[in-house]
Write an enzyme that holds these catalytic residues in place. Sequence first.
Site, short mmCIF file in Angstrom:
data_model
loop_
_atom_site.label_atom_id
_atom_site.label_comp_id
_atom_site.label_asym_id
_atom_site.label_seq_id
_atom_site.Cartn_x
_atom_site.Cartn_y
_atom_site.Cartn_z
N THR A 273 2.96 3.93 -1.61
CA THR A 273 3.89 4.56 -0.77
C THR A 273 5.18 4.86 -1.59
OG1 THR A 273 3.19 3.20 1.03
CG2 THR A 273 5.06 4.47 1.55
N GLY B 238 5.79 -4.77 -1.40
CA GLY B 238 6.10 -5.98 -1.36
C GLY B 238 6.09 -6.71 -2.58
N GLU C 5 -0.79 -0.43 5.60
CA GLU C 5 -1.95 -0.21 5.19
C GLU C 5 -2.76 0.88 6.02
OE1 GLU C 5 -3.61 -1.23 2.86
OE2 GLU C 5 -2.40 -3.10 2.49
C1 LIG Z 1 -2.25 -10.60 2.27
C2 LIG Z 1 -1.81 -9.23 2.19
C3 LIG Z 1 -0.65 -8.87 2.79
C4 LIG Z 1 -0.46 -7.43 2.77
C5 LIG Z 1 0.86 -7.02 3.30
C6 LIG Z 1 0.80 -5.42 3.27
C7 LIG Z 1 1.18 -4.76 2.41
C8 LIG Z 1 1.02 -3.36 2.86
C9 LIG Z 1 0.57 -2.53 1.62
C10 LIG Z 1 0.52 -1.13 1.97
O1 LIG Z 1 0.91 -0.55 2.96
S1 LIG Z 1 -0.36 -0.20 0.62
C11 LIG Z 1 -0.26 1.49 1.12
C12 LIG Z 1 -1.35 1.84 2.22
N1 LIG Z 1 -1.27 2.88 2.24
C13 LIG Z 1 -1.96 3.58 3.37
O2 LIG Z 1 -2.74 3.22 3.70
C14 LIG Z 1 -2.03 5.17 3.31
C15 LIG Z 1 -2.84 5.78 4.31
N2 LIG Z 1 -3.29 7.10 4.00
C16 LIG Z 1 -4.75 7.04 3.59
O3 LIG Z 1 -5.69 5.97 3.53
C17 LIG Z 1 -5.25 8.44 3.10
O4 LIG Z 1 -4.10 9.03 2.21
C18 LIG Z 1 -5.73 9.20 4.17
C19 LIG Z 1 -4.69 9.67 4.95
C20 LIG Z 1 -6.83 8.46 4.99
C21 LIG Z 1 -6.09 10.60 3.30
O5 LIG Z 1 -5.80 11.65 3.82
P1 LIG Z 1 -6.69 13.02 3.42
O6 LIG Z 1 -5.89 14.25 4.19
O7 LIG Z 1 -7.01 13.14 2.02
O8 LIG Z 1 -7.94 12.55 4.20
P2 LIG Z 1 -9.07 13.35 4.63
O9 LIG Z 1 -9.22 14.63 3.96
O10 LIG Z 1 -9.08 13.11 6.13
O11 LIG Z 1 -10.23 12.41 4.01
C22 LIG Z 1 -10.93 12.89 2.74
C23 LIG Z 1 -12.30 11.99 2.84
O12 LIG Z 1 -12.05 10.62 2.41
C24 LIG Z 1 -12.42 9.60 3.28
N3 LIG Z 1 -11.59 8.51 3.31
C25 LIG Z 1 -10.26 8.34 3.51
N4 LIG Z 1 -9.80 7.14 3.21
C26 LIG Z 1 -11.06 6.37 2.84
C27 LIG Z 1 -11.03 5.16 2.42
N5 LIG Z 1 -10.10 4.28 2.46
N6 LIG Z 1 -12.43 4.64 1.90
C28 LIG Z 1 -13.50 5.51 2.08
N7 LIG Z 1 -13.28 6.86 2.46
C29 LIG Z 1 -12.10 7.45 2.80
C30 LIG Z 1 -12.43 10.49 4.55
O13 LIG Z 1 -13.22 10.02 5.68
C31 LIG Z 1 -12.88 11.87 4.33
O14 LIG Z 1 -14.18 11.88 3.94
P3 LIG Z 1 -15.28 12.80 4.32
O15 LIG Z 1 -15.01 13.13 5.87
O16 LIG Z 1 -14.49 14.31 3.62
O17 LIG Z 1 -16.39 12.53 4.01
C1 LIG Z 2 6.70 -3.95 6.08
C2 LIG Z 2 6.01 -3.16 5.38
C3 LIG Z 2 5.38 -3.34 4.08
C4 LIG Z 2 4.94 -2.70 3.23
N1 LIG Z 2 4.48 -2.62 1.92
C5 LIG Z 2 3.87 -1.81 1.24
C6 LIG Z 2 3.24 -2.31 -0.31
O1 LIG Z 2 3.22 -3.21 -0.57
N2 LIG Z 2 2.76 -0.99 -0.85
C7 LIG Z 2 2.80 0.19 -0.39
O2 LIG Z 2 2.35 1.17 -1.31
N3 LIG Z 2 3.36 0.56 0.74
C8 LIG Z 2 3.80 -0.38 1.80
N4 LIG Z 2 4.23 0.07 2.89
C9 LIG Z 2 4.47 1.42 3.24
C10 LIG Z 2 3.37 1.78 4.27
O3 LIG Z 2 2.17 1.80 3.64
C11 LIG Z 2 3.57 2.74 4.87
O4 LIG Z 2 4.90 2.97 5.62
C12 LIG Z 2 2.74 3.49 5.84
O5 LIG Z 2 1.42 3.90 4.95
C13 LIG Z 2 2.97 4.78 6.78
O6 LIG Z 2 3.54 5.58 5.78
P1 LIG Z 2 5.09 6.49 6.22
O7 LIG Z 2 5.79 5.32 6.18
O8 LIG Z 2 5.10 7.35 5.27
O9 LIG Z 2 4.94 7.09 7.69
P2 LIG Z 2 4.67 8.46 8.03
O10 LIG Z 2 3.27 8.93 7.61
O11 LIG Z 2 5.77 9.36 7.79
O12 LIG Z 2 4.61 8.25 9.62
C14 LIG Z 2 5.61 8.95 10.63
C15 LIG Z 2 5.02 9.34 11.96
O13 LIG Z 2 4.28 10.53 11.52
C16 LIG Z 2 3.04 10.54 12.03
N5 LIG Z 2 1.95 11.13 11.09
C17 LIG Z 2 1.90 11.30 9.81
N6 LIG Z 2 0.99 11.73 9.11
C18 LIG Z 2 0.42 12.38 10.41
C19 LIG Z 2 -0.94 12.90 10.57
N7 LIG Z 2 -1.61 13.32 9.34
N8 LIG Z 2 -1.20 13.30 11.60
C20 LIG Z 2 -0.85 12.94 12.71
N9 LIG Z 2 0.37 11.98 12.64
C21 LIG Z 2 0.92 11.74 11.47
C22 LIG Z 2 2.81 9.02 12.19
O14 LIG Z 2 1.75 8.64 13.25
C23 LIG Z 2 4.04 8.58 12.68
O15 LIG Z 2 4.12 8.55 14.03
C24 LIG Z 2 5.06 -1.11 3.67
C25 LIG Z 2 5.37 -0.83 5.10
C26 LIG Z 2 5.90 -1.95 5.64
C27 LIG Z 2 6.89 -1.27 7.03
#
Ligand SMILES: CCCCCCC/C=C/C(=O)SCCNC(=O)CCNC(=O)[C@H](O)C(C)(C)COP(=O)(O)OP(=O)(O)OC[C@H]1O[C@@H](n2cnc3c(N)ncnc32)[C@H](O)[C@@H]1OP(=O)(O)O
Ligand SMILES: Cc1cc2nc3c(=O)[nH]c(=O)nc-3n(C[C@H](O)[C@H](O)[C@H](O)COP(=O)(O)OP(=O)(O)OC[C@H]3O[C@@H](n4cnc5c(N)ncnc54)[C@H](O)[C@@H]3O)c2cc1C
Length: 643
Positions: free
Chosen positions: A139, A198, A441
Amino acid sequence: MNPDIVKERQNATFNVEKLTNILDGSPEKTRRRREIESMVLNDPDFQEQDPNFLSRSERYDQAVRKSAQMILKLREFGISDPDEIYYYKNCVHPDRPEPLDLHLGMFLPTLLNQATPEQMDRFFTPAWNLQIIGTYAQTEMGHGWWRCSQRASCSATTPTVLPALTSEDWRPQATFDPATQEFVLNSPTISSIKWWPGGLGKTSNHAIVLAQLHTQGNCHGLHAFIVPIRDMDTHVPLPGIVVGDIGPKFGFSEVDNGFLKLENVRIPLDNMLMKYAKVEPDGTYVKPPSAKLTYGTMVFIRSMIVGQSALALAKSCTIAIRYSAVRHQSELKPGEPEPQILNFQTQQHKLFPVLATAYAFTFVGQYMKQTYNRISGDIHEGDYSGLPELHALSAGLKAFTTWAANGAIEVCRMSCGGHGYSRSSALPDIYVEFTPTCTYEGENTVMMLQTARYLLKSYSQARGGQQLQGSVSYLSRLQPQPVSAGVPPLNIQDLASLVQVYQLRAANLVELAATSIQQELQLRHSQEDAWNSSAIDLVRASDAGLLSVPQALQVSAHIKELLIQLRPNAVALVDAFDLNDKKLNSVLGRYDGNVYEHLFEWARHSPLNASEVPPALTIIVIIKHNQLIGSFFPRSTSLSTST
Ligand SMILES: CCCCCCC/C=C/C(=O)SCCNC(=O)CCNC(=O)[C@H](O)C(C)(C)COP(=O)(O)OP(=O)(O)OC[C@H]1O[C@@H](n2cnc3c(N)ncnc32)[C@H](O)[C@@H]1OP(=O)(O)O
Ligand SMILES: Cc1cc2nc3c(=O)[nH]c(=O)nc-3n(C[C@H](O)[C@H](O)[C@H](O)COP(=O)(O)OP(=O)(O)OC[C@H]3O[C@@H](n4cnc5c(N)ncnc54)[C@H](O)[C@@H]3O)c2cc1C
């Protein structure tokens, strides 16, 4: 032991231990879980100060100390099975995320899934031994999501000749320099600074950084790079690395979520994770078999979060139901003793659905984990056919279960009245530590839209005559019914009948969303605009219910009947979760039900009670002595004069 809670257990009609064994998987698994838990709970090295009474820095320090102890002990006791590590960790840090979560939960799994054998030797082994401590940085301040595949404009010959730059051109970049065999990493804008990972702020010395790969003048989209960020001996940030903590949050006080700005940071060619995509020494790019494999770690964590929803619910309803069994309020009939609040129908109606959901999510969590293990096993063997279903299922279930649990934790807190608001109940902590699962996630709405995308594709395949398998097979079997077709027959006592009605409802909702997109397409001519204009249908998939008014009334009467049936077993059903008191850490949810004496005891530890007259109040005493109260508040300068 509180007599009310004793009576509850005497009235139970089933064997609690047997149900615990079913939840664990077998009696042997229960035995082993308890053995591991007691290793932590009886270990003086894990004694801690109540974090409720510590500052954030003290909480971070305490958590780091316990995490370090945990790693040493896991090694000492030879605990390496993932389930056993999970039990151990859950006892060391009950309810609280900790600074090593990202190292254990994302850094190591990403290496396992995406590193070459050579990279496993170079990074995984030292990371397993905690010489390397890593995080996962996806992110950015300005963006939480990425396009999976490269955009057309991104694959133009050089970035400088792009017809129009879009937001993606301002994301972190890794440009290959063949002269030195290095990647040069940069965060070109403020909004491209990595934000949130994190353990990044202070703890980690490495990060897996997701950045746009540029080589031979072409951009190839998002790839993962291992970036050393701190000196391995001194822990000081390396040149070009600007890193730190992002400050206090709603919860996650123990975690140093961080920022990272990259300023011409050079890393060797073989620091790009190259199990699938590759860059040759001359800069030639070799495509992965699927660009989606870069997102594998998120699929893993989303799958695990489903089980975490179940655990959060199990804890919350254990607290609320035990407390409701010992709390008495308001005479039901004049002159009679006040009843246990658990006897009020409304209290049962709040809590028993949460209890049922906790059980349902426990089994869904187990199913999700098995499905993840099965399909990821196929992927390791080179069969990627199950990936779309795994992605859709894990994204959808992560969103559905976290949203449901998030609301239900609040229901439990409020059902405990005023005491639920005290941190001694543990419910506020459970809420603040759990609620970001709806965001991280993959934000839940975005995840629901991913699942909807898969459902619509499956729907059009089913309409094209394909026989679908797996979780969407109902789309091939069932013909969606227009609402005018009337309501289907329903036997609410029969699970198979309920499942069938749910499947029909789901098929109808998918059809409604597909129809909406078709209609929007005629109006808007662009697939993307039509998708956005149908997004509400896609996520909520309409409010249509499939039940007739008499059927809905029948359901309502049946729910009341079920509340009565459940009542005698409510406490036994939460006991079966077998959440040790120390792990639960809730004054209201104690196994012995002795709530009030412990509530009083807990309050006595409040730091404000350390002295009878806190230092700040001496000022009031001074003011009183000088009889300045009237003139003090309008003119604060008079204070210095008076002292
Ligand atoms: C003990 C552990 C503690 C954990 C603590 C928590 C810490 C937190 C960590 C984090 O938050 S890490 C950061 C996580 N970030 C995200 O999850 C971001 C979310 N975004 C996404 O997953 C992608 O960017 C997206 C929004 C899904 C992709 O957007 P895009 O516009 O490219 O999507 P599409 O065009 O809709 O999809 C293209 C194609 O790809 C397929 N797909 C998307 N994601 C996946 C995947 N993960 N695996 C497999 N396939 C995937 C999607 O279905 C599309 O497929 P087709 O329809 O084209 O076949
Ligand atoms: C406690 C915590 C721990 C985290 N740890 C990690 C980490 O270890 N590593 C890491 O990489 N990230 C981490 N993150 C970040 C996290 O993965 C992102 O905050 C998360 O993926 C959401 O993205 P954003 O914050 O940009 O939200 P945004 O995407 O800006 O979302 C804001 C609003 O916009 C809407 N929106 C956005 N896109 C769309 C769309 N395409 N269609 C419709 N609505 C949409 C959402 O629904 C939401 O209401 C952490 C976040 C938190 C809060």
